[in-house]
Scaffold this motif. Structure first.
Motif, short mmCIF file in Angstrom:
data_model
loop_
_atom_site.label_atom_id
_atom_site.label_comp_id
_atom_site.label_asym_id
_atom_site.label_seq_id
_atom_site.Cartn_x
_atom_site.Cartn_y
_atom_site.Cartn_z
N ARG A 118 18.35 47.90 35.71
CA ARG A 118 17.74 49.11 36.27
C ARG A 118 18.36 49.51 37.61
O ARG A 118 18.22 50.65 38.03
CB ARG A 118 16.24 48.96 36.39
N VAL A 119 19.04 48.57 38.27
CA VAL A 119 19.72 48.87 39.52
C VAL A 119 21.08 48.19 39.51
O VAL A 119 21.19 47.01 39.14
CB VAL A 119 18.91 48.37 40.75
N ARG A 120 22.11 48.95 39.92
CA ARG A 120 23.47 48.41 40.07
C ARG A 120 24.03 48.96 41.38
O ARG A 120 24.19 50.16 41.53
CB ARG A 120 24.37 48.84 38.91
N LEU A 121 24.30 48.05 42.32
CA LEU A 121 24.86 48.43 43.61
C LEU A 121 26.24 47.81 43.72
O LEU A 121 26.37 46.58 43.72
CB LEU A 121 23.96 47.93 44.75
N ALA A 122 27.28 48.66 43.79
CA ALA A 122 28.66 48.17 43.77
C ALA A 122 29.41 48.58 45.03
O ALA A 122 29.34 49.74 45.45
CB ALA A 122 29.39 48.71 42.55
N SER A 123 30.09 47.62 45.62
CA SER A 123 31.00 47.86 46.73
C SER A 123 32.39 47.46 46.25
O SER A 123 32.57 46.34 45.73
CB SER A 123 30.62 47.03 47.95
N ILE A 124 33.37 48.36 46.41
CA ILE A 124 34.69 48.17 45.78
C ILE A 124 35.78 48.58 46.75
O ILE A 124 35.67 49.59 47.44
CB ILE A 124 34.80 49.02 44.49
N ASN A 125 36.86 47.78 46.77
CA ASN A 125 38.06 48.07 47.56
C ASN A 125 39.26 48.07 46.64
O ASN A 125 39.35 47.23 45.74
CB ASN A 125 38.26 47.02 48.66
N ASP A 126 40.19 48.98 46.88
CA ASP A 126 41.38 49.12 46.04
C ASP A 126 42.62 48.63 46.77
O ASP A 126 42.79 48.89 47.97
CB ASP A 126 41.59 50.58 45.64
N LEU A 127 43.49 47.95 46.05
CA LEU A 127 44.76 47.48 46.58
C LEU A 127 45.86 47.94 45.64
O LEU A 127 45.80 47.67 44.43
CB LEU A 127 44.76 45.94 46.65
N ARG A 128 46.83 48.65 46.17
CA ARG A 128 47.97 49.05 45.34
C ARG A 128 48.83 47.81 45.12
O ARG A 128 49.09 47.04 46.05
CB ARG A 128 48.77 50.14 46.05
N ILE A 129 49.24 47.58 43.88
CA ILE A 129 50.07 46.44 43.52
C ILE A 129 51.27 46.93 42.73
O ILE A 129 51.26 48.04 42.19
CB ILE A 129 49.29 45.38 42.70
N THR A 130 52.30 46.10 42.67
CA THR A 130 53.43 46.42 41.82
C THR A 130 53.13 45.91 40.41
O THR A 130 52.24 45.07 40.22
CB THR A 130 54.72 45.74 42.33
N GLU A 131 53.87 46.39 39.46
CA GLU A 131 53.67 45.92 38.09
C GLU A 131 53.91 44.41 38.01
O GLU A 131 53.25 43.70 37.26
CB GLU A 131 54.57 46.68 37.13
N GLU A 132 54.84 43.90 38.81
CA GLU A 132 55.13 42.47 38.82
C GLU A 132 53.98 41.64 39.39
O GLU A 132 53.87 40.45 39.09
CB GLU A 132 56.41 42.19 39.63
N GLU A 133 53.15 42.24 40.22
CA GLU A 133 52.01 41.51 40.81
C GLU A 133 50.79 41.47 39.89
O GLU A 133 49.81 40.78 40.21
CB GLU A 133 51.61 42.18 42.14
N ARG A 134 50.84 42.17 38.78
CA ARG A 134 49.70 42.16 37.86
C ARG A 134 49.43 40.74 37.37
O ARG A 134 50.34 39.96 37.17
CB ARG A 134 50.00 43.05 36.65
N LYS A 135 48.14 40.46 37.14
CA LYS A 135 47.73 39.15 36.63
C LYS A 135 47.03 39.25 35.28
O LYS A 135 46.78 38.24 34.65
CB LYS A 135 46.81 38.46 37.65
N TYR A 136 46.67 40.45 34.87
CA TYR A 136 45.92 40.66 33.63
C TYR A 136 46.85 41.27 32.60
O TYR A 136 47.22 42.44 32.69
CB TYR A 136 44.76 41.62 33.85
N HIS A 137 47.20 40.47 31.60
CA HIS A 137 48.18 40.94 30.60
C HIS A 137 47.67 40.84 29.17
O HIS A 137 48.45 41.00 28.24
CB HIS A 137 49.48 40.13 30.74
N TRP A 138 46.38 40.61 28.97
CA TRP A 138 45.88 40.51 27.60
C TRP A 138 45.87 41.90 26.96
O TRP A 138 45.85 42.91 27.67
CB TRP A 138 44.51 39.85 27.56
N PRO A 139 45.88 41.97 25.63
CA PRO A 139 45.77 43.28 24.97
C PRO A 139 44.49 43.98 25.39
O PRO A 139 43.48 43.31 25.68
CB PRO A 139 45.74 42.94 23.48
N LEU A 140 44.49 45.29 25.46
CA LEU A 140 43.30 46.03 25.86
C LEU A 140 42.10 45.59 25.03
O LEU A 140 42.22 45.33 23.83
CB LEU A 140 43.52 47.52 25.71
#
Length: 155
Positions: A118-140
């Protein structure tokens, strides 16, 4: 009203299950499916945006996933008590220009007796990364069970 197990009061185990179910739903990138986990009158704060009810949730998520391409998310339980769960999360996506981002955040959740949020409170920060810095590579879609979580990835 439909029940959405597990329901409160949460144990550590049931909260971990609830967090994984939420992660799986968000990784589907299906706004209608995700919205069913929330009460009809659910209230959100997402960054600086305030969202009220399932219709606004669907509209928000539709906009989100039209901008945030190849979205992949990992959530991790931080704490739980009674009908509340706190999580931390990180997701990776790119924009329509191919710029990759990792977004880090914390969410506080409150559930009704049927296990709907019934309640969702989200605080979010964005960081630009290079494709090489990605850590999530599983299929969508759903993160594979053997894929490391946030702690294992050092996030």
């Amino acid at each position: 009203m439909a029940s959405k197990p597990p329901v409160p009061p949460f144990t550590r185990a049931s909260a971990i299950e609830k967090v994984r179910l939420a992660e799986d739903a968000w990784n589907s990138r299906d706004p209608e499916r995700v919205a069913l986990a929330y009460t009809v009158d659910s209230r959100w704060r997402n960054r600086a945006e305030f969202i009220n009810g399932r219709e606004e949730i669907v509209a928000f998520l539709t906009r989100k996933w039209n901008r945030e391409l190849e979205y992949r998310l990992i959530k991790e339980l931080w704490a739980c008590e009674g009908n509340r769960i706190a999580v931390r999360f990180a997701y990776e996506c790119h924009d329509d220009s191919g710029n990759w981002y990792r977004s880090y955040g914390n969410e506080n959740w409150e559930f009704d007796d049927e296990g709907l949020m019934r309640v969702r409170l989200a605080s979010i920060n964005d960081l630009r990364i290079t494709e090489e810095e990605r850590k999530y590579h599983w299929p969508l879609g759903r993160r594979p069970d053997d894929h490391p979580g946030l702690s294992e990835l050092g996030l």
